[in-house]
Design an enzyme around this catalytic site. Structure first.
Site, PDB file in Angstrom:
ATOM      1  N   GLU A  10      72.332  27.338 -13.797  1.00  0.00           N
ATOM      2  CA  GLU A  10      72.931  26.005 -13.938  1.00  0.00           C
ATOM      3  C   GLU A  10      72.111  25.040 -14.775  1.00  0.00           C
ATOM      4  O   GLU A  10      71.477  24.113 -14.241  1.00  0.00           O
ATOM      5  CB  GLU A  10      73.150  25.379 -12.556  1.00  0.00           C
ATOM      6  CG  GLU A  10      74.169  26.089 -11.714  1.00  0.00           C
ATOM      7  CD  GLU A  10      74.550  25.280 -10.464  1.00  0.00           C
ATOM      8  OE1 GLU A  10      74.085  24.139 -10.319  1.00  0.00           O
ATOM      9  OE2 GLU A  10      75.321  25.795  -9.652  1.00  0.00           O
TER      10      GLU A  10
ATOM     11  N   GLU B  76      77.532  31.996  -7.531  1.00  0.00           N
ATOM     12  CA  GLU B  76      77.247  31.163  -6.357  1.00  0.00           C
ATOM     13  C   GLU B  76      78.525  30.477  -5.904  1.00  0.00           C
ATOM     14  O   GLU B  76      79.285  29.970  -6.738  1.00  0.00           O
ATOM     15  CB  GLU B  76      76.241  30.038  -6.649  1.00  0.00           C
ATOM     16  CG  GLU B  76      74.802  30.426  -6.599  1.00  0.00           C
ATOM     17  CD  GLU B  76      73.874  29.234  -6.823  1.00  0.00           C
ATOM     18  OE1 GLU B  76      74.211  28.102  -6.425  1.00  0.00           O
ATOM     19  OE2 GLU B  76      72.799  29.453  -7.405  1.00  0.00           O
TER      20      GLU B  76
END
Ligand code: BGC
Length: 445
Positions: free
Chosen positions: A166, A355
């Site tokens: 991320e 995720e």
């Protein structure tokens, strides 16, 4: 819905990150990371919590990998702490740290669990922060040295790699808003970090490709469906700007499309006019898979008082929507919608959900955690993913966040996302009802 509905080859896993679970933060030769330093600053992490011990995974990794197996997952995603193997970020190598990851990888392989290794999950060596960290172009050479070391050291055992976790998360929270390490603020810092992280994700891919035979190389992006508060032009445009920032800023240069300046002209000033843009040809890489990480949608309203982006989030609570302990809206349809949005990029080979999960106010009572809300969350999100898959989206795996309650960054140890409960005083693990739910879900034929 059964696991088998996703196909026999579908990869089910759990994800973790070094700084959130390992502990041994300043021992065994590890250099401090920006999170070790940041957590010591007053008021930065709730209740003054610190990743010093975390889940003590450094000592308990065998038992924790055994839990991955007990729950029935085939994949264990973990990250390598850069400053554990290169305490100063470059140069001197910490052999004890190198051996630790050999042990973790070997333990996975001995248990027939496939390791997915993340190279950067937000824990920059503190020594590099002193040179400006991600705001400085020098970080790129240092990152490449780290990637090269990992590839050469573990590449004969590890085939599945995630370059960066991320990039929007750590650049926005850490370099624009200052609420994550290293606590820097402002658009200048943010966009410098954006450019260098964009170069790093592609450079990392190239290094892995050249050093690791048969590597399966991916990188991950956070993503959120952006829902305009109304259909007014101002709200629609505000939502579009937030979409450029949160969903498109990192993936589009990686795919060779450049930054999304056509849909938000202000980006032009901060990206293609920035000195790092001279390296633009380095920002593209042909990833084998793209990892998507989704937690919530965002409802966005125009707000003239917010500089530059002129947009504001209308929180789930204020809209009276179901939400997690983090205040994040629970909305499986938005998971489906954002998967479809990313699947529409023509040059993505396959998607993995790397995720997805939720924090709730779990209570350990008589050795049980009855976390029905988490079970409902996972089952609705998996249904949404199955719908997208059945419509032809090439999703090849899913990793739940996360194996066990851990150091949740600025939230400290209070936000519990685990399938397994961690008692942070005794380091006792207790499988939650959601863990047992996963186990039976994965066991079904
Ligand atoms: C991060 C994790 C984090 C999770 C929940 C993701 O953005 O990759 O490290 O714990 O969100 O906040």
């Amino acid at each position: 819905m059964k696991a088998a509905d996703f196909g026999a080859d579908f990869l089910w896993g759990v994800a973790t990150a070094a700084a959130q679970i390992e502990g041994a933060a300043t021992t065994h030769g590890k250099g401090p990371s920006i999170w070790d330093t940041f957590a010591k600053r007053t008021g930065k992490v709730k209740k003054g919590h610190h990743p010093e011990i975390a889940c003590n995974f450094y000592q308990q990794y065998k038992d924790d990998i055994a839990l991955v197996k007990i729950l029935g997952f085939k994949v264990f995603r973990f990250s390598i702490s850069w400053s554990r193997i290169l305490p100063l970020g470059k140069g001197l190598v910490n052999e004890e740290g190198i051996n630790f990851y050999h042990n973790v990888i070997d333990e996975c392989l001995a248990n027939e669990i496939i390791p997915y290794v993340t190279l950067y999950h937000w824990d920059l060596p503190e020594a590099l922060a002193k040179n400006g960290g991600w705001t400085s172009y020098s970080v790129n050479a240092d990152f490449n040295e780290f990637v090269m070391l990992c590839a050469k050291t573990y590449g004969n055992k590890v085939k599945n790699w995630i370059v960066i976790n991320e990039p929007f998360g750590f650049t926005s929270l850490g370099y624009m808003l200052g609420v994550h390490a290293p606590g820097e603020t402002g658009l200048t810092n943010f966009f410098a970090a954006v450019q260098h992280a964009t170069i790093a994700q592609a450079d990392g891919g190239r290094i892995l490709r050249s050093e690791v035979s048969h590597a399966n190389i991916g990188t991950t992006f956070s993503c959120s469906e952006i829902i305009p508060y109304t259909q007014n032009a101002a709200d629609l445009l505000a939502a579009k700007r937030v979409d450029c920032l949160m969903n498109r800023l990192f993936i589009e240069p990686a795919l060779g499309m450049g930054f999304p300046t056509a849909d938000w002209d202000v980006l032009e000033k901060f990206t293609v006019s920035h000195s790092a843009w001279r390296h633009k040809e380095r920002m593209t890489f042909d990833f084998d898979f793209i990892g998507l990480q989704n937690y919530f949608p965002l409802v966005i309203k125009f707000n003239a008082f917010i500089p530059v982006i002129q947009a504001w989030e209308v929180k789930a609570k204020n809209r009276k929507k179901a939400h997690t302990a983090m205040g994040w809206e629970i909305n499986a349809d938005s998971f489906y919608n954002i998967i479809k949005q990313f699947a529409a990029y023509p040059n993505i080979k396959n998607l993995m959900i790397t995720e997805n999960g939720a924090a709730f106010n779990d209570k350990l009572i008589d050795n049980y955690v009855q976390d029905n809300e988490r079970i409902d969350y996972f089952s609705s999100y998996l249904k949404a993913m199955l719908k997208a898959k059945n419509e032809g989206v090439n999703i090849t795996g899913y990793m739940a966040w996360t194996l066990m309650d851990n150091f949740e960054w600025a939230e400290g140890y209070q936000a519990r996302f685990g399938l397994v409960h961690t008692d942070f005083k005794t380091q006792q693990r207790t499988i939650k009802d959601s863990g047992y739910w996963w186990k039976s879900f994965l066991e079904q034929e």
